[in-house]
Design a protein around this motif. Sequence first.
Motif, PDB file in Angstrom:
ATOM      1  N   PHE A   7       0.704  -1.229   0.045  1.00  0.00           N
ATOM      2  CA  PHE A   7      -0.049  -0.025   0.154  1.00  0.00           C
ATOM      3  C   PHE A   7       0.787   1.242  -0.059  1.00  0.00           C
ATOM      4  O   PHE A   7       0.371   2.208  -0.404  1.00  0.00           O
ATOM      5  N   THR A   8       2.172   1.212   0.391  1.00  0.00           N
ATOM      6  CA  THR A   8       3.166   2.094   0.349  1.00  0.00           C
ATOM      7  C   THR A   8       4.393   1.539   0.277  1.00  0.00           C
ATOM      8  O   THR A   8       4.482   0.239   0.192  1.00  0.00           O
ATOM      9  N   PRO A   9       5.587   2.536  -0.438  1.00  0.00           N
ATOM     10  CA  PRO A   9       6.781   1.730  -0.536  1.00  0.00           C
ATOM     11  C   PRO A   9       7.168   1.047   0.615  1.00  0.00           C
ATOM     12  O   PRO A   9       8.292   0.519   0.448  1.00  0.00           O
ATOM     13  N   TYR A  10       6.701   1.195   2.081  1.00  0.00           N
ATOM     14  CA  TYR A  10       7.327   0.860   3.137  1.00  0.00           C
ATOM     15  C   TYR A  10       6.376  -0.528   3.659  1.00  0.00           C
ATOM     16  O   TYR A  10       6.804  -1.221   4.655  1.00  0.00           O
ATOM     17  N   THR A  11       5.451  -0.841   3.029  1.00  0.00           N
ATOM     18  CA  THR A  11       4.685  -1.981   3.272  1.00  0.00           C
ATOM     19  C   THR A  11       5.445  -3.463   3.357  1.00  0.00           C
ATOM     20  O   THR A  11       6.199  -3.619   2.234  1.00  0.00           O
ATOM     21  N   VAL A  12       5.471  -4.010   4.185  1.00  0.00           N
ATOM     22  CA  VAL A  12       6.244  -5.410   4.262  1.00  0.00           C
ATOM     23  C   VAL A  12       5.432  -6.307   3.357  1.00  0.00           C
ATOM     24  O   VAL A  12       4.457  -6.822   3.338  1.00  0.00           O
ATOM     25  N   THR A  13       6.332  -6.604   2.213  1.00  0.00           N
ATOM     26  CA  THR A  13       6.005  -7.732   1.209  1.00  0.00           C
ATOM     27  C   THR A  13       6.811  -8.908   1.024  1.00  0.00           C
ATOM     28  O   THR A  13       6.593  -9.585   0.251  1.00  0.00           O
ATOM     29  N   ASP A  14       7.873  -8.979   1.825  1.00  0.00           N
ATOM     30  CA  ASP A  14       8.644 -10.034   1.781  1.00  0.00           C
ATOM     31  C   ASP A  14       8.364 -11.035   2.877  1.00  0.00           C
ATOM     32  O   ASP A  14       8.308 -10.650   4.172  1.00  0.00           O
ATOM     33  N   GLY A  15       7.984 -12.328   2.622  1.00  0.00           N
ATOM     34  CA  GLY A  15       7.651 -13.224   3.670  1.00  0.00           C
ATOM     35  C   GLY A  15       8.642 -13.426   4.705  1.00  0.00           C
ATOM     36  O   GLY A  15       8.346 -13.713   5.848  1.00  0.00           O
ATOM     37  N   ALA A  16      10.101 -13.542   4.354  1.00  0.00           N
ATOM     38  CA  ALA A  16      11.162 -13.580   5.182  1.00  0.00           C
ATOM     39  C   ALA A  16      11.170 -12.470   6.256  1.00  0.00           C
ATOM     40  O   ALA A  16      11.394 -12.641   7.447  1.00  0.00           O
ATOM     41  N   ARG A  17      10.900 -11.373   5.705  1.00  0.00           N
ATOM     42  CA  ARG A  17      11.053 -10.371   6.609  1.00  0.00           C
ATOM     43  C   ARG A  17       9.711 -10.023   7.449  1.00  0.00           C
ATOM     44  O   ARG A  17       9.745  -9.777   8.599  1.00  0.00           O
ATOM     45  N   LEU A  18       8.669 -10.719   7.001  1.00  0.00           N
ATOM     46  CA  LEU A  18       7.503 -10.721   7.751  1.00  0.00           C
ATOM     47  C   LEU A  18       7.608 -11.759   8.812  1.00  0.00           C
ATOM     48  O   LEU A  18       7.192 -11.271   9.935  1.00  0.00           O
TER      49      LEU A  18
ATOM     50  N   GLY B 186       5.714  -8.299  22.714  1.00  0.00           N
ATOM     51  CA  GLY B 186       4.490  -8.194  23.149  1.00  0.00           C
ATOM     52  C   GLY B 186       3.559  -7.091  22.570  1.00  0.00           C
ATOM     53  O   GLY B 186       2.289  -7.033  22.843  1.00  0.00           O
ATOM     54  N   VAL B 187       4.141  -6.466  21.688  1.00  0.00           N
ATOM     55  CA  VAL B 187       3.188  -5.388  20.929  1.00  0.00           C
ATOM     56  C   VAL B 187       3.764  -5.337  19.366  1.00  0.00           C
ATOM     57  O   VAL B 187       4.949  -5.817  19.150  1.00  0.00           O
ATOM     58  N   ALA B 188       2.782  -4.673  18.737  1.00  0.00           N
ATOM     59  CA  ALA B 188       3.340  -4.722  17.342  1.00  0.00           C
ATOM     60  C   ALA B 188       3.417  -3.205  16.863  1.00  0.00           C
ATOM     61  O   ALA B 188       2.493  -2.367  17.293  1.00  0.00           O
ATOM     62  N   VAL B 189       4.392  -2.777  16.166  1.00  0.00           N
ATOM     63  CA  VAL B 189       4.719  -1.387  15.768  1.00  0.00           C
ATOM     64  C   VAL B 189       4.579  -1.495  14.503  1.00  0.00           C
ATOM     65  O   VAL B 189       5.595  -1.900  13.673  1.00  0.00           O
ATOM     66  N   SER B 190       3.718  -0.612  13.662  1.00  0.00           N
ATOM     67  CA  SER B 190       3.631  -0.584  12.386  1.00  0.00           C
ATOM     68  C   SER B 190       3.673   0.781  11.920  1.00  0.00           C
ATOM     69  O   SER B 190       2.980   1.579  11.839  1.00  0.00           O
ATOM     70  N   SER B 191       4.771   0.994  11.061  1.00  0.00           N
ATOM     71  CA  SER B 191       4.944   2.169  10.553  1.00  0.00           C
ATOM     72  C   SER B 191       4.834   2.290   9.036  1.00  0.00           C
ATOM     73  O   SER B 191       5.531   1.863   8.496  1.00  0.00           O
ATOM     74  N   ARG B 192       4.183   3.349   8.813  1.00  0.00           N
ATOM     75  CA  ARG B 192       4.150   3.658   7.113  1.00  0.00           C
ATOM     76  C   ARG B 192       3.779   2.570   6.359  1.00  0.00           C
ATOM     77  O   ARG B 192       3.860   2.545   5.043  1.00  0.00           O
ATOM     78  N   GLN B 193       2.597   1.616   6.998  1.00  0.00           N
ATOM     79  CA  GLN B 193       2.376   0.394   6.226  1.00  0.00           C
ATOM     80  C   GLN B 193       1.330   0.714   5.266  1.00  0.00           C
ATOM     81  O   GLN B 193       1.204   0.019   4.242  1.00  0.00           O
TER      82      GLN B 193
END
Length: 301
Positions: A171-182, A193-200
């Motif tokens: 959805f942006t150039p920063y969205t995680v689209t690589d399975g290994a990175r995910l 214990g938390v998820a931090v999602s930036s510019r996704q």
Amino acid sequence: MTADALPEPGAARSAPDRLLAVLAAFDHDHPALTLTDISRRAGLTLTTAHRLVGALTEWGALERDADGIYHVGLRLWEVAALAPRGLALRQIALPYLEDLYEATHENVQLAVRDGDEVVYIEWLSGRSAVGVHIRVGARWPLHATGVGLALLAHSDPASQETYCQGELAAFTPYTVTDGARLRRVLAEVRRTGVAVSSRQVTEDALSVAAPVRGPGGAVVAAVSVVVPRAGAQVPVLTPAVRVAARGISRALGWQPDEASTPRAGRGSGGGSSSGGSPGSLIPGRSALPAPRSTPLPAPPS
């Protein structure tokens, strides 16, 4: 099954399939439809659509206005309100969501998982909060949102692996689209214990999310706060989000014992910048135990 993926009119379909196809013709982008629209989007002949729409309107699942336009009816809303992951969960969680909003005056969200998507069942927004593409009932892929990452990270390993091997929409150039990175991101979510999602989803927003547990300890929902990325103070937001999630969990019947409570070194961390108890960020919830401080993950970039 979405309206866009329905079979062609000539395909063999059962009566329940055709009835559900009429309901599936409505979505957030198409909340009001003519009979012709319904017939086309449901992949039905006009005669069949007319018969099914008539039955649904008589029962109250659909309503027809003075201009002959059909809308989802209140009877369907009444039935949907009985869903335990819908209105019932929202009612239990709302006091804690309101506390989190009062502590941050930013967008506060509650979501559940449905397949490979996250569905938002509550959203509180501040007048000056960052703009988000969220509304109650909206769906987004799990990997693109903070609540989605929190839910996916605490699902069973097989489900995570299947998701990571699939196509990951950008959805942006920063969205995680690589399975290994995910996979690495999900491991970090479990560790902290938390998820931090930036510019996704949008390049100006950052979210911090935490899992909500049911009576048996399984993760049943996630709560998050979404703030402008510029100037976002993740260490300050994290304890507030975690306390809200834990409060909802306890209200749902979760009773953590000493063995199941996260500890320092196992990703429970995040203290406020002032050094006070995280519980003090949420008025009326100070009885909840304060997580100990550990380093937070860097937001995905």
